[in-house]
Design a protein around this motif. Structure first.
Motif, PDB file in Angstrom:
ATOM      1  N   ILE A  25      67.926  48.790  74.484  1.00  0.00           N
ATOM      2  CA  ILE A  25      67.965  47.336  74.634  1.00  0.00           C
ATOM      3  C   ILE A  25      69.048  46.915  75.617  1.00  0.00           C
ATOM      4  CG2 ILE A  25      68.541  45.196  73.404  1.00  0.00           C
ATOM      5  CD1 ILE A  25      67.135  46.308  70.974  1.00  0.00           C
ATOM      6  N   TRP A  26      70.132  47.695  75.702  1.00  0.00           N
ATOM      7  CA  TRP A  26      71.251  47.275  76.543  1.00  0.00           C
ATOM      8  C   TRP A  26      70.875  47.083  78.010  1.00  0.00           C
ATOM      9  CZ3 TRP A  26      74.639  45.196  73.703  1.00  0.00           C
ATOM     10  CH2 TRP A  26      74.940  45.701  72.447  1.00  0.00           C
ATOM     11  N   PRO A  27      70.026  47.932  78.616  1.00  0.00           N
ATOM     12  CA  PRO A  27      69.630  47.663  80.003  1.00  0.00           C
ATOM     13  C   PRO A  27      68.924  46.323  80.199  1.00  0.00           C
ATOM     14  CG  PRO A  27      69.118  49.934  79.427  1.00  0.00           C
ATOM     15  CD  PRO A  27      69.534  49.246  78.163  1.00  0.00           C
ATOM     16  N   VAL A  28      68.382  45.770  79.108  1.00  0.00           N
ATOM     17  CA  VAL A  28      67.728  44.461  79.203  1.00  0.00           C
ATOM     18  C   VAL A  28      68.727  43.400  79.675  1.00  0.00           C
ATOM     19  CG1 VAL A  28      66.541  42.652  77.926  1.00  0.00           C
ATOM     20  CG2 VAL A  28      66.059  45.040  77.430  1.00  0.00           C
ATOM     21  N   PHE A  29      69.930  43.466  79.127  1.00  0.00           N
ATOM     22  CA  PHE A  29      70.934  42.460  79.471  1.00  0.00           C
ATOM     23  C   PHE A  29      71.378  42.603  80.928  1.00  0.00           C
ATOM     24  CE2 PHE A  29      71.303  43.171  74.870  1.00  0.00           C
ATOM     25  CZ  PHE A  29      71.068  41.881  74.420  1.00  0.00           C
ATOM     26  N   ILE A 122      58.002  41.390  83.501  1.00  0.00           N
ATOM     27  CA  ILE A 122      59.225  42.043  83.029  1.00  0.00           C
ATOM     28  C   ILE A 122      59.148  43.549  83.270  1.00  0.00           C
ATOM     29  CG2 ILE A 122      60.598  42.600  80.976  1.00  0.00           C
ATOM     30  CD1 ILE A 122      59.798  39.811  79.903  1.00  0.00           C
ATOM     31  N   ALA A 123      57.985  44.139  82.988  1.00  0.00           N
ATOM     32  CA  ALA A 123      57.798  45.572  83.215  1.00  0.00           C
ATOM     33  C   ALA A 123      57.926  45.911  84.697  1.00  0.00           C
ATOM     34  CB  ALA A 123      56.432  46.015  82.689  1.00  0.00           C
ATOM     35  N   PHE A 252      61.977  43.758  75.089  1.00  0.00           N
ATOM     36  CA  PHE A 252      63.077  44.712  74.997  1.00  0.00           C
ATOM     37  C   PHE A 252      62.538  46.148  74.945  1.00  0.00           C
ATOM     38  CE2 PHE A 252      64.686  40.733  73.334  1.00  0.00           C
ATOM     39  CZ  PHE A 252      65.963  40.649  73.872  1.00  0.00           C
ATOM     40  N   TYR A 253      61.408  46.326  74.253  1.00  0.00           N
ATOM     41  CA  TYR A 253      60.808  47.649  74.160  1.00  0.00           C
ATOM     42  C   TYR A 253      60.267  48.122  75.510  1.00  0.00           C
ATOM     43  CZ  TYR A 253      60.938  49.181  69.331  1.00  0.00           C
ATOM     44  OH  TYR A 253      61.359  49.678  68.115  1.00  0.00           O
ATOM     45  N   SER A 256      63.251  49.399  77.309  1.00  0.00           N
ATOM     46  CA  SER A 256      63.702  50.630  76.648  1.00  0.00           C
ATOM     47  C   SER A 256      62.820  51.812  77.035  1.00  0.00           C
ATOM     48  CB  SER A 256      63.694  50.451  75.128  1.00  0.00           C
ATOM     49  OG  SER A 256      64.613  49.464  74.709  1.00  0.00           O
ATOM     50  N   ALA A 257      61.507  51.593  77.044  1.00  0.00           N
ATOM     51  CA  ALA A 257      60.574  52.665  77.412  1.00  0.00           C
ATOM     52  C   ALA A 257      60.761  53.075  78.873  1.00  0.00           C
ATOM     53  CB  ALA A 257      59.141  52.203  77.184  1.00  0.00           C
ATOM     54  N   ASN A 258      61.077  52.120  79.716  1.00  0.00           N
ATOM     55  CA  ASN A 258      61.291  52.420  81.132  1.00  0.00           C
ATOM     56  C   ASN A 258      62.507  53.319  81.340  1.00  0.00           C
ATOM     57  OD1 ASN A 258      60.427  51.637  83.991  1.00  0.00           O
ATOM     58  ND2 ASN A 258      62.610  51.178  84.033  1.00  0.00           N
ATOM     59  N   GLU A 259      63.501  53.180  80.457  1.00  0.00           N
ATOM     60  CA  GLU A 259      64.733  53.966  80.584  1.00  0.00           C
ATOM     61  C   GLU A 259      64.690  55.258  79.771  1.00  0.00           C
ATOM     62  OE1 GLU A 259      67.212  53.129  82.581  1.00  0.00           O
ATOM     63  OE2 GLU A 259      66.198  51.287  83.209  1.00  0.00           O
ATOM     64  N   ALA A 260      63.753  55.356  78.840  1.00  0.00           N
ATOM     65  CA  ALA A 260      63.727  56.488  77.907  1.00  0.00           C
ATOM     66  C   ALA A 260      63.217  57.762  78.568  1.00  0.00           C
ATOM     67  CB  ALA A 260      62.856  56.144  76.703  1.00  0.00           C
ATOM     68  N   LYS A 261      63.636  58.893  78.021  1.00  0.00           N
ATOM     69  CA  LYS A 261      63.171  60.211  78.449  1.00  0.00           C
ATOM     70  C   LYS A 261      62.620  60.927  77.214  1.00  0.00           C
ATOM     71  CE  LYS A 261      66.555  60.577  82.190  1.00  0.00           C
ATOM     72  NZ  LYS A 261      65.558  60.314  83.235  1.00  0.00           N
TER      73      LYS A 261
END
Length: 299
Positions: A25-29, A122-123, A252-253, A256-261
């Protein structure tokens, strides 16, 4: 045979998935701070779903409806000398149906296409602002040149049908005695993960069968990733409130998915989508079932 090491690894994948969904969620901010359009859309998404729709339902259920019932009870007592609980209940039921039909449902259905547009924007902003853009730039350009518009549309429609059928499957699984509720929540966790990662994977040029194959192969991670949102939306008894929670949390998800590995699992593939894929292939006779076995490398 599944050993203790495999089970421990699966639990670690589930926890890692949940951790990525929450801490992502933090990258959202950061995105909100850098991008005025995203900041505006996130605010509008919250106002539409969290304030206008969700808050109006709560105010009606816990403030307006009780006040109406108290006033009706007073009027009936004054006119008749005594109040009839059945009449008060009937009045409350009629008022609830009027509120739902004239306000909740129209706003709910109008908000769905608006939310979809906001989610897409947003995506797009999240993907363009990440490091992955440079990694996939060549594949994007070559893919966009080689793939026809008709194939892109077919892939999108195929994905929509699969997700709709999987949602129905989750609802049917929920009817199983004792374990049905928990199995349905796990289904929704997987579906929410698919929703979240789908934007990123489509930008990377992955077709729907590849996206599903990746989720089935590494299902513990994706169960964990979607589990917090699945639990949050399963708690309310109202479908509208659950939809509001989803709409507020989903942006937010996406980030999060964009940053997740995603973490690879040592467990066997779990064919959760087999039935819905078979049905979808029957509906889309021109689809290529062989592509379902395409291998996907985690990035």
């Amino acid at each position: 045979m599944v050993g203790l090491k495999d089970v421990t690894g699966a639990l670690q994948c589930i926890l890692l998935g949940a951790k990525d969904s929450v801490l992502g969620i933090w990258p959202v901010f950061q995105l909100i701070k850098k991008n005025d359009k995203v900041r505006s859309q996130m605010l509008q998404c919250f106002l539409l779903n969290g304030v206008i729709l969700w808050l109006s339902v709560l105010l009606f259920d816990y403030v307006l409806l009780p006040v109406i019932q108290i006033m009706a009870n007073f009027v009936f007592s004054f006119v008749r000398g005594s109040s009839d609980s059945e009449d008060v209940s009937l009045l409350g039921l009629v008022t609830w149906y009027m509120f739902t039909g004239l306000w909740v449902l129209p706003v709910f259905w109008i908000s769905k296409p608006i939310n979809s547009i906001w989610f897409q924007d947003i995506a797009s902003a999240a993907f363009k602002g990440s490091n992955q853009r440079s990694k996939t730039k060549k594949s994007e350009s070559s893919s966009s040149l080689s793939q026809s518009i008709s194939r892109l549309i077919a892939d999108l429609l195929f994905s929509i049908v699969i997700e709709l059928l999987f949602l129905i499957q989750a609802m049917l699984v929920g009817l199983i005695p004792i374990v049905g509720y928990y199995a349905s929540v796990l289904h929704m966790a997987v579906l929410y993960s698919l929703y979240s990662f789908e934007y990123k994977w489509m930008y990377q040029g992955w077709i729907v069968h590849q996206r599903i194959a990746l989720i089935e192969k590494n299902w513990p991670y994706f169960v964990g990733f979607g589990l917090p949102l699945a639990v949050l939306t399963a708690l309310p008894s109202s479908t509208v409130i659950s939809a509001c929670i989803f709409a507020v949390a989903f942006p937010f998800y996406i980030v999060s998915a964009n940053e997740a590995k995603p973490r690879q699992s040592t467990l066997s593939t779990l064919p959760l989508f087999t039935i819905v894929v078979v049905i979808s292939n029957k509906l889309f006779s021109k689809s290529d079932p062989a592509s379902f076995n395409s291998k996907v490398t985690l990035n």
